[in-house]
Structures are given as C-alpha cells and as structure tokens.
Motif scaffolding. Structure first.
Motif, PDB file in Angstrom:
ATOM      1  N   PRO A 289      17.395  -9.490   3.210  1.00 23.77           N
ATOM      2  CA  PRO A 289      16.794  -8.756   4.544  1.00 23.77           C
ATOM      3  C   PRO A 289      16.830  -9.488   5.474  1.00 23.77           C
ATOM      4  N   GLU A 290      16.938  -8.468   6.360  1.00 27.48           N
ATOM      5  CA  GLU A 290      18.036  -8.782   7.793  1.00 27.48           C
ATOM      6  C   GLU A 290      17.373  -9.906   8.368  1.00 27.48           C
ATOM      7  N   GLU A 291      16.056 -10.486   8.623  1.00 30.01           N
ATOM      8  CA  GLU A 291      15.456 -11.664   9.188  1.00 30.01           C
ATOM      9  C   GLU A 291      15.801 -12.576   8.821  1.00 30.01           C
ATOM     10  N   LEU A 292      16.675 -12.283   6.909  1.00 33.16           N
ATOM     11  CA  LEU A 292      16.905 -14.056   6.690  1.00 33.16           C
ATOM     12  C   LEU A 292      18.417 -14.758   6.447  1.00 33.16           C
ATOM     13  N   GLU A 293      19.060 -15.629   6.804  1.00 31.49           N
ATOM     14  CA  GLU A 293      20.661 -15.706   6.498  1.00 31.49           C
ATOM     15  C   GLU A 293      20.784 -15.967   4.716  1.00 31.49           C
ATOM     16  N   GLY A 294      19.990 -15.568   4.096  1.00 38.56           N
ATOM     17  CA  GLY A 294      20.497 -16.087   2.682  1.00 38.56           C
ATOM     18  C   GLY A 294      19.099 -17.132   1.954  1.00 38.56           C
ATOM     19  N   TYR A 295      19.633 -17.391   0.596  1.00 36.82           N
ATOM     20  CA  TYR A 295      18.728 -17.793   0.450  1.00 36.82           C
ATOM     21  C   TYR A 295      19.464 -19.320  -0.806  1.00 36.82           C
ATOM     22  N   GLU A 296      18.086 -19.827  -1.336  1.00 35.80           N
ATOM     23  CA  GLU A 296      18.852 -21.337  -1.689  1.00 35.80           C
ATOM     24  C   GLU A 296      19.300 -21.441  -2.528  1.00 35.80           C
ATOM     25  N   LYS A 297      20.238 -21.851  -3.602  1.00 37.71           N
ATOM     26  CA  LYS A 297      20.291 -22.099  -5.095  1.00 37.71           C
ATOM     27  C   LYS A 297      19.136 -22.186  -5.871  1.00 37.71           C
ATOM     28  N   GLY A 298      18.527 -21.544  -6.645  1.00 37.96           N
ATOM     29  CA  GLY A 298      17.048 -21.820  -7.335  1.00 37.96           C
ATOM     30  C   GLY A 298      16.033 -21.314  -7.134  1.00 37.96           C
ATOM     31  N   SER A 299      16.178 -20.645  -5.739  1.00 37.00           N
ATOM     32  CA  SER A 299      15.181 -19.031  -5.037  1.00 37.00           C
ATOM     33  C   SER A 299      15.123 -18.481  -6.398  1.00 37.00           C
ATOM     34  N   VAL A 300      13.681 -17.915  -6.313  1.00 39.35           N
ATOM     35  CA  VAL A 300      13.063 -17.322  -7.206  1.00 39.35           C
ATOM     36  C   VAL A 300      13.077 -15.380  -6.439  1.00 39.35           C
ATOM     37  N   VAL A 301      14.611 -14.446  -6.540  1.00 40.13           N
ATOM     38  CA  VAL A 301      14.399 -13.337  -5.513  1.00 40.13           C
ATOM     39  C   VAL A 301      14.204 -12.322  -6.334  1.00 40.13           C
ATOM     40  N   ASN A 302      13.826 -11.220  -5.338  1.00 37.50           N
ATOM     41  CA  ASN A 302      13.103  -9.678  -6.586  1.00 37.50           C
ATOM     42  C   ASN A 302      14.883  -8.909  -6.967  1.00 37.50           C
ATOM     43  N   ILE A 303      15.781  -8.748  -7.881  1.00 41.15           N
ATOM     44  CA  ILE A 303      16.642  -7.724  -8.013  1.00 41.15           C
ATOM     45  C   ILE A 303      16.373  -6.629  -8.551  1.00 41.15           C
ATOM     46  N   ASN A 304      17.270  -5.738  -7.330  1.00 35.29           N
ATOM     47  CA  ASN A 304      17.140  -4.196  -8.296  1.00 35.29           C
ATOM     48  C   ASN A 304      18.229  -3.954  -9.056  1.00 35.29           C
ATOM     49  N   LEU A 305      17.115  -3.812 -10.441  1.00 30.62           N
ATOM     50  CA  LEU A 305      18.406  -3.067 -11.567  1.00 30.62           C
ATOM     51  C   LEU A 305      19.246  -2.343 -12.190  1.00 30.62           C
ATOM     52  N   LEU A 306      20.152  -2.336 -11.689  1.00 41.86           N
ATOM     53  CA  LEU A 306      21.321  -1.147 -12.364  1.00 41.86           C
ATOM     54  C   LEU A 306      21.258  -0.937 -13.176  1.00 41.86           C
ATOM     55  N   LYS A 307      20.644  -1.292 -14.679  1.00 41.91           N
ATOM     56  CA  LYS A 307      21.019  -1.782 -16.653  1.00 41.91           C
ATOM     57  C   LYS A 307      19.678  -2.140 -16.842  1.00 41.91           C
ATOM     58  N   ALA A 308      19.549  -1.799 -17.868  1.00 43.35           N
ATOM     59  CA  ALA A 308      18.057  -1.782 -17.942  1.00 43.35           C
ATOM     60  C   ALA A 308      17.834  -2.639 -18.740  1.00 43.35           C
ATOM     61  N   GLU A 309      16.251  -3.308 -18.921  1.00 44.90           N
ATOM     62  CA  GLU A 309      16.326  -5.041 -18.870  1.00 44.90           C
ATOM     63  C   GLU A 309      16.305  -5.195 -20.422  1.00 44.90           C
ATOM     64  N   ASP A 310      16.173  -4.076 -21.631  1.00 45.59           N
ATOM     65  CA  ASP A 310      16.219  -4.684 -22.640  1.00 45.59           C
ATOM     66  C   ASP A 310      17.830  -4.500 -22.826  1.00 45.59           C
ATOM     67  N   GLU A 311      18.771  -4.336 -22.545  1.00 42.40           N
ATOM     68  CA  GLU A 311      20.461  -4.676 -22.477  1.00 42.40           C
ATOM     69  C   GLU A 311      20.364  -5.789 -22.065  1.00 42.40           C
ATOM     70  N   ILE A 312      19.963  -6.768 -21.198  1.00 46.07           N
ATOM     71  CA  ILE A 312      20.544  -7.566 -20.102  1.00 46.07           C
ATOM     72  C   ILE A 312      19.622  -8.742 -20.929  1.00 46.07           C
ATOM     73  N   LYS A 313      18.520  -8.151 -21.589  1.00 47.77           N
ATOM     74  CA  LYS A 313      17.992  -9.244 -22.648  1.00 47.77           C
ATOM     75  C   LYS A 313      18.985  -9.753 -23.932  1.00 47.77           C
ATOM     76  N   ASN A 314      19.490  -8.037 -24.387  1.00 43.30           N
ATOM     77  CA  ASN A 314      20.385  -8.722 -25.080  1.00 43.30           C
ATOM     78  C   ASN A 314      21.631  -8.931 -25.098  1.00 43.30           C
ATOM     79  N   THR A 315      22.175  -9.404 -23.638  1.00 42.89           N
ATOM     80  CA  THR A 315      23.352  -9.906 -23.351  1.00 42.89           C
ATOM     81  C   THR A 315      23.710 -11.331 -23.616  1.00 42.89           C
TER      82      THR A 315
END
Length: 634
Positions: free
Chosen positions: A378-404
């Motif tokens: 978001p605009e109001e943040l200057e980033g995230y630290e390593k280990g932060s839990v963040v929301n990711i907009n998926l570009l691939k199916a969850e099953d495909e990622i879980k089988n990677t």
C-alpha cells in the motif's frame, strides 16, 4: 474543459472511481444469443424460468410406483402382497409418475413372488422417492439476475428452465494501437535500437480473456499526425481504445496530446508502481486508455484498470482477485508514494506459504512469467520486513503451488532442464529462485525452501558446501544430494580478442568484467582466486557490476557489454563464447533430511538420476555426473 491532472499521484481506487463516473453514460447495446453459446457473457436483464424443472412428477429411483396409503399395513411380520397393474406400476429413474400414484418403493425393498406380484415389508411414505414437478426450478422463478456473468452451470439451469435464448450485453470491440519508432514487427530484420513489439499481442490475449473482442492495429511510428488519424479511426469504429506507449512526458510521447486534441484527458498518472504514467480519457465519446510501454507496467494497467473497464461497459463489476496469506522470505522496501506491485515466487513449506520476491523492474518481462503471485504494498507503507505475513494475489492455482517443489539458491541452466522433465511426469513442478548459494543456505535455515542449490568454497580448507551448512544450519539435519561437478572459467568473446588467459590478465589488460552478486558461489570463488593471486578487487574494472545468473553474464559478454565474466562452461557454449577454465567445483543440493520423504522430492531425484537427464548434461557439456543422485547424510 476541466484542468487535466498531469502525472498526478491519485490512488488507483480513486482514479478508477473518478474515471468510471466520467464515462458512466457509456454502455454497450444488447443482443440475443443462444443459451448454449452464452458462457462468459453478461446478462442484460433478469432471466426467469419459462417452465418448471422437472415439469412433471418423476421417479428418483428404479422401483414401483404405489399409492402410499394402500401400503400402511405392511410389516415384516405381515408382508403386503401387491399386484402389477392393480396396486403398482414398474418405473425406472426419471420416468413420469401418473397422477394416481404418490410414492415410489425402491426395487431393492421389494420381494418378487411371481411375474406380476411383489411383497413389501414396510409401508411407503407419501412422495418418497419422487422428484416433484418444480422441485429444482419453478416456472416464473428468477434463474439469473441482471449483470451476471454466465457460467457453465448457469447454462444448464437456463436450459432446464426452458430458456433457450438469452439477452446479453454486446462484447466490447477493443482497438489496440502499438506505437513507437523503435518497435518492429516479430520476424523483422533486427538492427541495434530495434525492439520486437509484443505488448499488443499480450493485450489482445488479455482482452479476449476479459470478455472483449480485440483488434490489433499496425504499428504507428512516433508521428503526431499519423497517430491522431489512427486514434480517430479507432474511436469511430470500436468501443474501447488502448493506446500503447507514449504515455509519459518525453519528447516523442504524444498520447496525451492526441487524446486532448480529439477528446478529454481525465487523469494522467496514478499512484502505482509499475504503471504510474497511465492516461485515462475519452475520444469521440469512447473510453481510451494510454498504457505505458514497459511490459510489466503495461500488464498491471491491463489487470487493474482495463480488465475493470471491459467489464464496466457491460454493466459488470469484476471482483475476482484471490488472496492467500504468505510469509516473506526477505525484506521488501517500497516508496510510500505508490501502491507497488511486487512479483513473488511461492512455495508451500510445512503448512504455510512462503513468498520470495523476484525482479522488480518495469521491463522485466520474465518476472511475470515466473511469478506465482503479486504482493501489493500500500501507498502508506515503506515496505515489509522479512518474516512478515502478507496477502498475496494469486496468479496460479493453489493446487499447482502446493504441488511445487521450491528451490532457492544458485542458478544453473540444468535446473530448468530438470523442471521440464519433472513437469512431463505430471502432478509436480519445480520452481527456482536465483539468490545465490548463501541466499539458499539462509532460506534453508529459515525453513523457506524445500532445498537449496549450493557451490560454496571454504577458502581455508578447499572443501565445498559442508562447512557452510554446519556453520549456518547447526540445529537442523541437512542431507547433501550430489548433483554435478562443473567447470568454472572465464567467458570471453569468440576468438578471445583481448587475449585473456587468466584472472591476472583481467587486471593487467583493464578488461571490462561483469561479476556475480554477493553471496553467490561464483562470487566467492572469484574472491578466493583474487586473494590467492594477491589482486585487489579495486584492480578489476567492473568488480562492482553484478548479474544474477551464469547465462546473463554470458549474454553481457556476447553482446559486447563486457569483455569477460566468470561462469560455467555450459553458459559459454550456449552463447558461443570462448572459455578459459579456472576451477572445478561441486554444485550440490542441500536438503533437510525429513524432506527426502516428500513424494515430490522423490520424483525430482528420479528425474535427475535418469538417463534422459544425463543425456541433456552431455549435450550441454562441462558437467561430471559420476556421483549424481548420491545422498550423503552426516
């Protein structure tokens, strides 16, 4: 005309709201299409059932139709005998039930005593095993509301309800105009300065995916009058116009001026990165979007603005982004001025998603191909630290990622070959993030990868890999899967024009060198050789210049952007370079012992141990695979 907002910092959400408010009166007409051809179309008005489904009472099972009250005396001690034609009729699943019957007894619950008689030992309940008329759909019932995107299951419901034609909004016809003096058509003879035009082909595929009908125009060079003429023609003949490149503020960036001449520019510049210079306007009463030329910028404008626009003109508000929570494997810095889209690789490790950021440049096209998801900072943040839990907009199916199977570490082209062979086997995929050997070791330490590819030389002992594993991961049992021994050497132009034969020659001849990133095994090897020879890094022209893979270092040399670089023999072969051997090294796989039991890891080991994989190593050259697949557990 109101003052245009030029290269402003309006938020993405506000910009879309403002733009759609300005064009809210623009809507496409409607048309009637066959229901079975309506997948993906948007309903123009509510759709009501014309008939009930089922439109008659029908049997839900194979059995006999009876009058329920006539069976009430049946018990296991006093079986009731029924005669066909008098007390029951035989029915199959789906058969209509005559009005005089109100129950069906399953054939399994009857006892056949003669050709036309059965006995039952328990009574029937009224309407048991009968699908009553209108059980699924009742005549006059609303099947689909207005502004609904029709799905395959909707088609079934419509047809079952007697709706064989449906009124939908017309699909928007979208004109796509690629611009720029430097761009050329695919297949054209290339000269220095030429760029193959591919954005418009991506746009066309995306528009079709969004539900529009794309038409690509021929390339228009940076000529104001020609561009004006082309945009005017597009706006006259099409519903939406996409104008690619020329949206910034350079000398030959004419998009804004063209749109202003023919119509209005409502917004020029949105607070997103990449994609800031986007233009939102109107020409001849048609929506027009000026899209930046950089491929990654263009993609995010398509996904976040054009996708909504294509649906908006059909009366549909699209909200189809899917998010998952993931833990960041490294720090992400961002500017508080923009909403930034950061591409990430995803792995599923010990019950949680791990997100590893990849290239962030607006022109890094392959970052879109390699990405599994997008982190929106978001605009109001200057980033995230390593280990932060963040929301990711998926570009691939969850099953495909879980089988990677996720590999983080040192790059080699043989990983791409292994990934291809693994994918051919089905089910599992291999994804790799190239952060260098030390990056791989640290990812293992923090449980952010399944395995790491490493080639780390201990400068004191001359041993590869084990010293670093013991030092940085002392509390976790790590196995080493032997991968390959490979030759590292200096890659120079074919013919070796500077006559470079050793690392000393780089310093002596002032050759332009391209280095690998800090923490990579190749960088550590180079530093070891410099120290051994008593050469200071300051004496190497280009020591601070970094690249992230062997093949990209080779490409810099091949294109004369550098005179030499340190890399593996196979990369030199691919780029047709001469090669001066420097050292043999051990390129191994470090993996937690418990992951050896994962089915995907077992399949990966099968692949790299196969004859097919070894043949590929022979084809590339420069690899010793005598210990390939051997597992060492200390």
């Amino acid at each position: 005309m109101e003052r245009n907002i030029y290269l402003s910092n309006i938020s993405l959400e506000k910009a879309i709201d403002m733009y759609f408010e300005r064009i809210k009166d623009f809507r496409l007409g409607t048309e009637v299409v066959k229901t079975h051809e309506a997948k993906g179309r948007i309903t123009a008005k509510p759709v009501f059932a014309k008939i009930s489904s089922p439109f008659y009472n029908s049997s839900a099972v194979d059995g006999i139709a009876v009058v329920a009250k006539n069976t009430f005396t049946a018990t296991d001690r006093n079986p009731l005998r029924l005669k066909e034609g008098k007390d029951y009729i035989v029915v199959d699943t789906g058969d209509p039930i005559p009005d005089e019957y109100d129950a069906v007894i399953m054939v399994e619950d009857t006892i056949k005593v003669s050709e036309d008689e059965v006995e039952i030992i328990k009574p029937a309940i009224p309407w048991q095993n009968i699908r009553q008329m209108g059980e699924d759909i009742v005549e006059g019932q609303l099947i689909l509301p207005q502004s609904h995107r029709i799905r395959p299951v909707d088609i079934g419901a419509l047809i079952a309800g007697g709706v064989f034609d449906v009124e939908v909004y017309k699909r928007p016809r979208v004109a796509i105009i690629p611009t720029g003096t430097e761009i050329v058509e695919p297949g054209a003879h290339l000269k220095i300065g030429d760029i193959i035009e591919f954005n418009s082909r991506v746009f066309a595929a995306l528009v079709e995916e969004y539900g529009g009908i794309p038409t690509r125009f021929n390339i228009v060079k940076d000529d104001f009058e020609k561009l004006l003429e082309t945009v005017k023609k597009a706006a006259e003949e099409y519903d939406v116009v996409l104008l690619n490149a020329g949206s910034s503020a350079g000398r030959e960036d004419y998009s804004k001026k063209v749109i202003e001449t023919l119509g209005e520019v409502y917004i020029h510049g949105v607070a997103i990165k990449p994609g800031k210079p986007v233009i939102l306007g109107r020409v001849l009463n048609k929506p027009i979007v000026g899209i930046p030329g950089f491929p990654v910028s263009a993609f995010f404008i398509m996904e976040n603005i054009v996708k909504k626009l294509v649906n908006f003109v059909q009366g549909y508000d699209i909200k189809d982004k899917k998010y998952i929570e993931a833990q960041l494997s490294k720090r992400v810095m961002s500017s508080s001025k923009y909403l930034e889209f950061v591409r990430v690789k995803l792995g599923y490790i010990e019950g949680k998603y791990i997100a590893t950021p990849i290239e962030r440049g607006a022109g890094a096209t392959m970052s879109l191909v390699r990405a599994d998801g997008v982190l929106e900072v978001p605009e109001e943040l200057e980033g995230y630290e390593k280990g932060s839990v963040v929301n990711i907009n998926l570009l691939k199916a969850e099953d495909e990622i879980k089988n990677t199977i996720l590999c983080i570490g040192s790059h080699d082209i043989i990983l791409d070959i292994a990934a291809d062979l693994l994918a051919k086997k089905g089910r599992y995929n291999l994804a790799s993030a190239h952060v260098g050997s030390m990056g791989g070791i640290l990812a293992l330490k923090d449980k952010e990868t399944h395995f790491a590819t490493v080639h780390l030389l201990d400068m004191e002992t001359g041993e590869y890999n084990r010293t670093y594993i013991r030092k940085y991961i002392p509390n976790r049992k790590i196995a080493i899967i032997k991968f390959v021994k490979r030759i590292q050497g200096l890659m120079v132009k074919r013919g070796n024009p500077l006559n470079i034969h050793s690392i000393e020659d780089i310093a002596k001849k002032g050759a332009r060198f391209v280095n690998r990133q800090k923490g990579s095994g190749t960088r550590i090897l180079f530093d070891f050789e410099l120290k051994k020879l008593g050469i200071s890094p300051r004496d190497i022209k280009g020591y601070e210049r970094e690249d992230y893979t062997h093949i990209s270092v080779a490409a810099q040399v091949a294109k004369n952007n550098a005179d030499c670089g340190l890399g593996v023999f196979s990369a030199a072969q691919i780029m047709d370079l001469d090669f001066i051997p420097v050292a043999n090294e051990e390129y191994d796989i470090a993996i937690p012992v418990e992951y050896l039991e994962l089915d995907g890891v077992k399949k990966f080991i099968e692949v790299i141990s196969s004859e097919e994989f070894k043949k590929e190593l022979d084809r590339l050259g420069g690899y010793d695979y005598s210990d390939l697949g051997k597992i060492i557990i200390e």
